[in-house]
Design a protein around this motif. Structure first.
Motif, mmCIF file in Angstrom:
data_model
loop_
_atom_site.group_PDB
_atom_site.id
_atom_site.type_symbol
_atom_site.label_atom_id
_atom_site.label_comp_id
_atom_site.label_asym_id
_atom_site.label_seq_id
_atom_site.Cartn_x
_atom_site.Cartn_y
_atom_site.Cartn_z
ATOM 1 N N SER A 140 -1.004 3.790 2.510
ATOM 2 C CA SER A 140 -0.277 4.869 1.833
ATOM 3 C C SER A 140 0.251 4.430 0.474
ATOM 4 O O SER A 140 0.882 5.212 -0.227
ATOM 5 C CB SER A 140 0.900 5.340 2.707
ATOM 6 N N SER A 141 -0.001 3.178 0.098
ATOM 7 C CA SER A 141 0.503 2.639 -1.163
ATOM 8 C C SER A 141 -0.163 3.306 -2.358
ATOM 9 O O SER A 141 -1.243 3.886 -2.254
ATOM 10 C CB SER A 141 0.275 1.126 -1.215
ATOM 11 N N ASP A 142 0.474 3.180 -3.513
ATOM 12 C CA ASP A 142 0.020 3.807 -4.754
ATOM 13 C C ASP A 142 -1.353 3.278 -5.168
ATOM 14 O O ASP A 142 -1.497 2.088 -5.472
ATOM 15 C CB ASP A 142 1.047 3.508 -5.852
ATOM 16 N N PRO A 143 -2.388 4.120 -5.209
ATOM 17 C CA PRO A 143 -3.739 3.661 -5.555
ATOM 18 C C PRO A 143 -3.836 3.069 -6.956
ATOM 19 O O PRO A 143 -4.564 2.095 -7.169
ATOM 20 C CB PRO A 143 -4.587 4.933 -5.434
ATOM 21 N N THR A 144 -3.115 3.635 -7.931
ATOM 22 C CA THR A 144 -3.171 3.110 -9.293
ATOM 23 C C THR A 144 -2.639 1.690 -9.342
ATOM 24 O O THR A 144 -3.242 0.795 -9.954
ATOM 25 C CB THR A 144 -2.350 3.996 -10.254
ATOM 26 N N MET A 145 -1.514 1.457 -8.689
ATOM 27 C CA MET A 145 -0.921 0.129 -8.680
ATOM 28 C C MET A 145 -1.855 -0.880 -8.034
ATOM 29 O O MET A 145 -2.068 -1.981 -8.563
ATOM 30 C CB MET A 145 0.416 0.155 -7.932
ATOM 31 N N TRP A 146 -2.459 -0.495 -6.911
ATOM 32 C CA TRP A 146 -3.301 -1.438 -6.189
ATOM 33 C C TRP A 146 -4.660 -1.631 -6.844
ATOM 34 O O TRP A 146 -5.264 -2.703 -6.719
ATOM 35 C CB TRP A 146 -3.407 -1.039 -4.719
ATOM 36 N N GLN A 147 -5.140 -0.652 -7.546
ATOM 37 C CA GLN A 147 -6.345 -0.850 -8.356
ATOM 38 C C GLN A 147 -6.088 -1.947 -9.387
ATOM 39 O O GLN A 147 -6.894 -2.865 -9.558
ATOM 40 C CB GLN A 147 -6.710 0.450 -9.070
ATOM 41 N N ASP A 148 -4.936 -1.856 -10.067
ATOM 42 C CA ASP A 148 -4.580 -2.847 -11.078
ATOM 43 C C ASP A 148 -4.398 -4.229 -10.472
ATOM 44 O O ASP A 148 -4.861 -5.231 -11.024
ATOM 45 C CB ASP A 148 -3.294 -2.431 -11.793
ATOM 46 N N ILE A 149 -3.702 -4.299 -9.347
ATOM 47 C CA ILE A 149 -3.448 -5.587 -8.703
ATOM 48 C C ILE A 149 -4.750 -6.263 -8.310
ATOM 49 O O ILE A 149 -4.964 -7.460 -8.579
ATOM 50 C CB ILE A 149 -2.551 -5.402 -7.465
ATOM 51 N N CYS A 150 -5.642 -5.511 -7.679
ATOM 52 C CA CYS A 150 -6.892 -6.100 -7.184
ATOM 53 C C CYS A 150 -7.785 -6.575 -8.329
ATOM 54 O O CYS A 150 -8.398 -7.646 -8.241
ATOM 55 C CB CYS A 150 -7.626 -5.095 -6.304
ATOM 56 N N LEU A 151 -7.853 -5.805 -9.394
ATOM 57 C CA LEU A 151 -8.660 -6.229 -10.534
ATOM 58 C C LEU A 151 -8.026 -7.436 -11.222
ATOM 59 O O LEU A 151 -8.734 -8.351 -11.670
ATOM 60 C CB LEU A 151 -8.824 -5.075 -11.523
ATOM 61 N N ALA A 152 -6.700 -7.458 -11.294
ATOM 62 C CA ALA A 152 -6.008 -8.548 -11.974
ATOM 63 C C ALA A 152 -6.130 -9.863 -11.221
ATOM 64 O O ALA A 152 -6.115 -10.942 -11.829
ATOM 65 C CB ALA A 152 -4.537 -8.189 -12.168
ATOM 66 N N ASN A 153 -6.248 -9.814 -9.898
ATOM 67 C CA ASN A 153 -6.273 -11.037 -9.089
ATOM 68 C C ASN A 153 -7.595 -11.208 -8.350
ATOM 69 O O ASN A 153 -7.658 -11.882 -7.331
ATOM 70 C CB ASN A 153 -5.115 -11.026 -8.082
ATOM 71 N N LYS A 154 -8.657 -10.632 -8.889
ATOM 72 C CA LYS A 154 -9.937 -10.641 -8.177
ATOM 73 C C LYS A 154 -10.500 -12.045 -7.964
ATOM 74 O O LYS A 154 -11.216 -12.295 -6.986
ATOM 75 C CB LYS A 154 -10.955 -9.768 -8.907
#
Length: 291
Positions: free
Chosen positions: A228-242
């Motif tokens: 249920s977490s914010d998709p925009t935030m998690w898109q950024d997190i995953c790309l930033a720490n891929k």
């Protein structure tokens, strides 16, 4: 502690920081900065008493400010730092609340050439299913971990003041390197979120045909909560720490393949050992949490 605290990104995290700072008397005034499209959220923040004032002009927001906390998604931080740069005050303290630290450091280096000594990277490990300032709470960070990732160049007085700020709003503060932070959080936070998103996405497509969600039990609710977490935030997190996440995904795929093979071959004893080890590992986690 501070005269004027500026929160850039007054959502769940930024709003909760503002509420907690107010409640603990850590600042005389709290202001917010955001873009025009964020006006409704900032107006709501003022109506709720989360901030005293809000601005869409970065210069006005930063005027006479002695502490700035950037609480936007990590993908937008480089653009934020570019806006802040002309107004940078060497006597103020700057920090952030980003979930990845390597990307924040890289963004600062890209804009300033090096990380300013008065910037203290930080990550509050806290969240909720809802986002936005109306979801913010005064106690979001109480008894939650807060990780600081200072560099060798970080000003020690700024570091001490940021640590004291978070401790006063109830956080348990740890200090580690940028690299260690991103490695640990990839395993304990980023990968679990990806797994939750993937599982709920898989079952969601099946649910359209077979009513799976109708019969889902409490275990599914518990496991899937973070989807249920914010998709925009998690898109950024995953790309930033891929660079940390991708190897973990591959390791997890290998673990799933092992379990798949045990099922195909009816290897009940080895399946039992696999599940038992996982149960015991989780108990160690729970024991550490209690400590």
């Amino acid at each position: 502690m501070f005269n004027r605290l500026c929160i850039i990104g007054i959502g769940l995290i930024g709003g909760s920081i503002a509420r907690a700072a107010r409640a603990q008397g850590l600042c005389r005034e709290v202001v917010a900065y955001g873009r025009e499209k964020n006006l409704p959220n900032m107006q709501l923040a003022k109506q709720l008493g989360v901030v005293d004032e809000f601005y869409t002009d970065i210069g006005a927001a930063l005027q006479n400010t002695d502490c700035v906390i950037v609480a936007t998604p990590v993908g937008s931080m480089k653009a934020i730092f570019e806006q802040i740069k002309p107004h940078w005050n060497p006597d103020a303290i700057y920090s952030d609340a980003g979930s990845t630290k390597g990307s924040v450091v890289s963004a600062l280096e890209a804009v300033f050439g090096s990380v300013p000594a008065n910037f203290v990277p930080a990550h509050p490990i806290a969240g909720a299913e809802r986002s936005g300032v109306d979801a913010s709470t005064v106690d979001l960070f109480v008894n939650r971990r807060l990780i600081l990732t200072p560099l060798e160049s970080t000003d020690q007085q700024a570091l001490a003041k940021v640590q004291a700020f978070w401790e006063k709003i109830g956080s348990s503060v740890s200090v580690m390197s940028v690299e260690h932070h991103d490695t640990v959080l990839a395993a304990t936070s980023h990968l679990p979120h990806i797994l939750a998103f993937a599982l709920v996405g898989l079952l969601g497509r099946k649910d359209e045909q077979r009513e799976i969600f109708k019969y889902a039990a409490g275990g599914f609710r518990d496991f899937s909560r973070i989807a249920s977490s914010d998709p925009t935030m998690w898109q950024d997190i995953c790309l930033a720490n891929k660079q940390e996440i991708v190897p973990l995904i591959r390791q997890f795929q290998a673990e799933l393949s092992k379990i798949e093979q045990l099922l195909v071959e009816d290897q009940s004893a080895q399946l039992f050992e696999t599940f038992t080890y996982a149960r015991n590992a989780r108990q160690r986690f729970l024991d550490q949490q209690e400590d």
